[in-house]
Every structure is written in C-alpha cells, then in structure tokens.
Scaffold this motif. Structure first.
Motif, short mmCIF file in Angstrom:
data_model
loop_
_atom_site.label_atom_id
_atom_site.label_comp_id
_atom_site.label_asym_id
_atom_site.label_seq_id
_atom_site.Cartn_x
_atom_site.Cartn_y
_atom_site.Cartn_z
N ALA A 262 2.90 4.00 -13.09
CA ALA A 262 2.89 5.44 -13.42
C ALA A 262 3.24 6.31 -12.23
O ALA A 262 3.60 7.48 -12.40
N GLY A 263 3.15 5.77 -11.02
CA GLY A 263 3.47 6.56 -9.84
C GLY A 263 4.95 6.66 -9.54
O GLY A 263 5.34 7.34 -8.58
N TRP A 264 5.77 6.00 -10.36
CA TRP A 264 7.21 5.96 -10.10
C TRP A 264 7.98 6.33 -11.35
O TRP A 264 7.46 6.32 -12.46
N GLY A 265 9.26 6.65 -11.16
CA GLY A 265 10.15 6.92 -12.29
C GLY A 265 10.82 5.65 -12.76
O GLY A 265 10.24 4.56 -12.71
N ALA A 266 12.08 5.79 -13.18
CA ALA A 266 12.80 4.65 -13.74
C ALA A 266 13.06 3.56 -12.70
O ALA A 266 13.11 2.38 -13.01
N VAL A 267 13.27 3.98 -11.45
CA VAL A 267 13.58 3.03 -10.39
C VAL A 267 12.39 2.94 -9.44
O VAL A 267 11.92 3.95 -8.92
N ALA A 268 11.90 1.74 -9.23
CA ALA A 268 10.74 1.53 -8.37
C ALA A 268 11.05 0.38 -7.40
O ALA A 268 11.86 -0.50 -7.71
N PRO A 269 10.41 0.36 -6.24
CA PRO A 269 10.66 -0.72 -5.28
C PRO A 269 10.10 -2.05 -5.78
O PRO A 269 9.29 -2.11 -6.70
N ALA A 270 10.51 -3.12 -5.10
CA ALA A 270 10.10 -4.45 -5.50
C ALA A 270 8.59 -4.62 -5.47
O ALA A 270 8.01 -5.34 -6.30
N GLU A 271 7.93 -3.96 -4.51
CA GLU A 271 6.47 -4.08 -4.40
C GLU A 271 5.78 -3.54 -5.64
O GLU A 271 4.71 -4.04 -6.03
N VAL A 272 6.35 -2.51 -6.27
CA VAL A 272 5.78 -1.97 -7.51
C VAL A 272 6.13 -2.85 -8.70
O VAL A 272 5.27 -3.14 -9.55
N GLU A 273 7.37 -3.31 -8.79
CA GLU A 273 7.77 -4.16 -9.92
C GLU A 273 6.97 -5.46 -9.94
O GLU A 273 6.74 -6.04 -11.00
N LEU B 23 0.83 -1.21 0.00
CA LEU B 23 0.00 0.00 0.00
C LEU B 23 0.86 1.26 0.00
O LEU B 23 0.59 2.22 -0.73
N ARG B 24 1.94 1.25 0.80
CA ARG B 24 2.84 2.41 0.83
C ARG B 24 3.47 2.64 -0.54
O ARG B 24 3.58 3.78 -1.01
N ALA B 25 3.89 1.56 -1.20
CA ALA B 25 4.53 1.72 -2.50
C ALA B 25 3.57 2.26 -3.54
O ALA B 25 3.94 3.07 -4.39
N VAL B 26 2.31 1.84 -3.47
CA VAL B 26 1.32 2.25 -4.47
C VAL B 26 0.83 3.67 -4.23
O VAL B 26 0.65 4.45 -5.18
N LEU B 27 0.64 4.05 -2.99
CA LEU B 27 -0.02 5.33 -2.69
C LEU B 27 0.92 6.41 -2.14
O LEU B 27 0.51 7.56 -2.00
N PHE B 28 2.15 6.06 -1.84
CA PHE B 28 3.08 7.06 -1.32
C PHE B 28 4.30 7.20 -2.23
O PHE B 28 5.39 7.49 -1.77
N GLY B 29 4.08 7.01 -3.52
CA GLY B 29 5.17 7.13 -4.48
C GLY B 29 5.63 8.57 -4.65
O GLY B 29 4.97 9.53 -4.20
N PRO B 30 6.76 8.79 -5.30
CA PRO B 30 7.35 10.14 -5.42
C PRO B 30 6.53 11.10 -6.26
O PRO B 30 6.70 12.32 -6.15
N ARG B 31 5.64 10.59 -7.10
CA ARG B 31 4.86 11.48 -7.96
C ARG B 31 3.51 11.87 -7.35
O ARG B 31 2.72 12.57 -7.97
N GLY B 32 3.26 11.40 -6.13
CA GLY B 32 2.01 11.76 -5.45
C GLY B 32 0.78 11.28 -6.19
O GLY B 32 -0.27 11.93 -6.19
N TYR B 33 0.87 10.13 -6.81
CA TYR B 33 -0.17 9.63 -7.72
C TYR B 33 -0.95 8.50 -7.05
O TYR B 33 -0.38 7.67 -6.33
N ALA B 34 -2.25 8.45 -7.29
CA ALA B 34 -3.09 7.34 -6.85
C ALA B 34 -3.74 6.71 -8.08
O ALA B 34 -4.42 7.40 -8.84
N PRO B 35 -3.52 5.43 -8.32
CA PRO B 35 -4.11 4.79 -9.50
C PRO B 35 -5.63 4.93 -9.52
O PRO B 35 -6.30 4.72 -8.51
N ASP B 36 -6.17 5.24 -10.69
CA ASP B 36 -7.61 5.42 -10.82
C ASP B 36 -8.41 4.16 -10.50
O ASP B 36 -9.55 4.24 -10.04
N PHE B 37 -7.81 2.97 -10.75
CA PHE B 37 -8.59 1.76 -10.54
C PHE B 37 -8.94 1.54 -9.08
O PHE B 37 -9.85 0.77 -8.77
N LEU B 38 -8.25 2.24 -8.16
CA LEU B 38 -8.55 2.10 -6.74
C LEU B 38 -9.87 2.75 -6.34
O LEU B 38 -10.44 2.41 -5.30
N THR B 39 -10.36 3.66 -7.15
CA THR B 39 -11.58 4.40 -6.78
C THR B 39 -12.60 4.34 -7.91
O THR B 39 -12.90 5.35 -8.55
#
Length: 318
Positions: free
Chosen positions: A104-115, A57-73
């Motif tokens: 889309a919430g991350w740049g070139a490098v993302a944590p394992a939870e996102v990958e 949840l932290r990886a998905v919703l607390f990414g560096p771009r401040g983005y929340a995926p639309d499919f969550l809502t």
C-alpha cells in the motif's frame, strides 16, 4: 478537524505505554520530514548515512506515499515492552496482511524489496526485522535512556494530575493539536475533515519523544487503537549531553551546573551519580539544593524518584 469517538465512559479503558517500535517509526517520520530545530543535526546525519545498508527498511518506510504499515506498531500489551517483545508480535503477523500493507505504500511500480513481500512474505519480513534491529542500534539505543525517562515522567505526571483533579486531567493539555469535548477526541488537522468511530476499543496513549510537534493516531490495528504524542520536554532529549557553559558554572558551581545541564531529561539520583562520577550522597545534596531553589522538580515513577528541570531551570541553562 477529525472527530474520533471517545466518550466519558472510554476513560475507564484509557492506559499509557511506551513503545520502542513507536519511537522507531516516529524517528523515520522525523527523518522524512527534513531538518527540524528540535532534533540534533548530528543524529540526523549519522542515521541518514547508515540508511543505505538497510534496503528493505528503506523500501517499507520511505516509500513515495509516506506510509508506514500498521503492523509495525502493534499496541503494546504491557506498559514498557522491550523491542524483542514487539518484534515477536511483528513476526507473527499474517503473511497476507504484511504483504497488503507494505504494498500500500507504493503505486504500480515498486522496488524488488517490496515485491518480495508478495512472493516471499516470510523471507521479506525476516529481512525487515533484521534491519529494524540494526536501525534501532544506530538511531534509538543512544537516546533510549532519555526517551524512556521522559516518557516515564510524562506518565507519572498525568496519573498524578488525574488522581488530584479528575480523570479528565489525563487528556487536558495533552497536545496543542488535540482536544476533547466529552464525546470525541478532536484532532486539529487543517487539511483533514472526518469522523472516526470508537469501535468499542480501548485507547492507549503512547508518549513518543520522536513524535515532536505531530500527533499520530493508529485506528486499524487488531491489538487496539493508540495515539502517539510527544511528552513534555521532548526537545531536551537531545540536549542532555551538553556541557554546562562557563557563566552557569560560575553562578552555580561546576558540579551543580553539570547536574542541572544533565536534567534536560529526567534522571534519578543514581543516574546523576553514575554519569558525573559522584557519590550518591553528593548527587542527592546537589539535587535537593536545585529543587529547593525551584530549578528542578521531582516526580515519582514506580519506585524511582525522577528529577527534571523546571521552566526556570530551562531558562537558566539557555
């Protein structure tokens, strides 16, 4: 300013709903924004402390771009969906859409939870849904009766105003950052300029207590378009458990002061009776007295009559 196409004919498709997932995602936005006077520090501290147990949840919703995926809502298909209903919609989201939006919430490098959403989207989504349930228990459930009651009161007041005045009353004064010129909704963001097409989709208004001073627009969902805004009295959601002060008790009497303090958020006669251990007739008597003196007002929501403090009542409770 953003002009979002919404003509007079679109009023016919306008509807209201209250979404557990909108509240949950908006609560994350509130956490990310830092301390705010309208949120109790105790809530923020409790939820922030627990975040370490929800890495996906932290990886998905607390990414560096401040983005929340639309499919969550997803836009609710009913007025009062349960969390389980909305999670079922999430679980059925196509895997490629899930992976694309999370990445889309991350740049070139993302944590394992996102990958993992790329390599094992179904397993990652299942982990996310499990953590959403846990977050919901800590962050949302303690406030849920008040969040739902404030949303219900907002919806009832808007529908009544539309019936008494005109359909335009559904949008008038909705939020300081929002206006309607008859052809477009105007979202007043000083750093953004754009024009959004209506795309033939109905609009669902979602009163969301955690939205606070912000307005959030969801335009790209296959389930429709929605606008999240804070219902009137949203700041009182966190004050409903406050003890009445001594001066208020001396003025009104301890029981009546306790009733007025609880009515920071809408409540029925039965709610007040249960929470204060009163007979229903006693609670009704105190509510009638407070209403007759202009300290509370009543709004019907479905079969329930909900009471809430007026502006005068807010002033008196300080």
């Amino acid at each position: 300013m953003i002009a979002w196409e919404f003509g007079a004919a679109d009023l016919a498709g306008l509807r209201f709903a209250h979404s557990p997932m909108a509240e949950l995602v908006a609560s994350v936005f509130a956490l990310r924004a830092g301390p705010a006077p309208w949120i109790r520090p105790g809530w923020r501290a409790r939820v922030s402390t627990a975040l370490g147990g929800w890495p996906t949840l932290r990886a998905v919703l607390f990414g560096p771009r401040g983005y929340a995926p639309d499919f969550l809502t997803p836009v609710p298909s009913v007025a009062r969906p349960r969390l389980a209903d909305e999670l079922a919609v999430l679980a059925a989201t196509p895997a490629d859409r899930v992976a694309e939006q999370v990445r889309a919430g991350w740049g070139a490098v993302a944590p394992a939870e996102v990958e993992r959403f790329v390599t094992d989207p179904r397993g990652a989504l299942a982990a996310l849904i499990t953590e959403i349930r846990a977050y919901h228990q800590v962050a949302i459930v303690p406030l849920w009766p008040r969040l739902r009651a404030v949303a219900d009161a907002e919806i009832a007041a808007r529908v009544r105003a539309a019936a008494e005045r005109s359909p335009r009353a559904l949008l008038d004064g909705l939020h300081p950052r929002l206006d309607w010129d008859g052809s477009a909704l105007l979202l007043k963001y000083p750093d953004k300029t754009d024009e959004w097409p209506g795309e033939g989709q109905d609009l669902t208004l979602l009163p969301t207590g955690f939205a606070g001073p912000q307005v959030y627009a969801l335009t790209g969902s296959p389930t429709g378009r929605s606008l999240w805004y804070a219902p009137r009295g949203y700041g009182n959601i966190w004050d409903a458990e406050r003890e009445p002060d001594a001066a208020l008790s001396a003025l009104l009497g301890p029981t009546r002061a306790a009733v007025l303090t609880l009515l920071a958020a809408p409540a029925s006669t039965g709610d007040i009776a249960d929470r204060l251990g009163l007979a229903a007739a006693t609670a009704s008597h105190h509510l009638t007295t407070l209403r007759d003196t202009g300290l509370v007002a009543a709004e019907r929501s479905g079969r329930r009559l909900l009471y809430q403090r007026t502006h005068l009542g807010d002033q008196l409770t300080g």
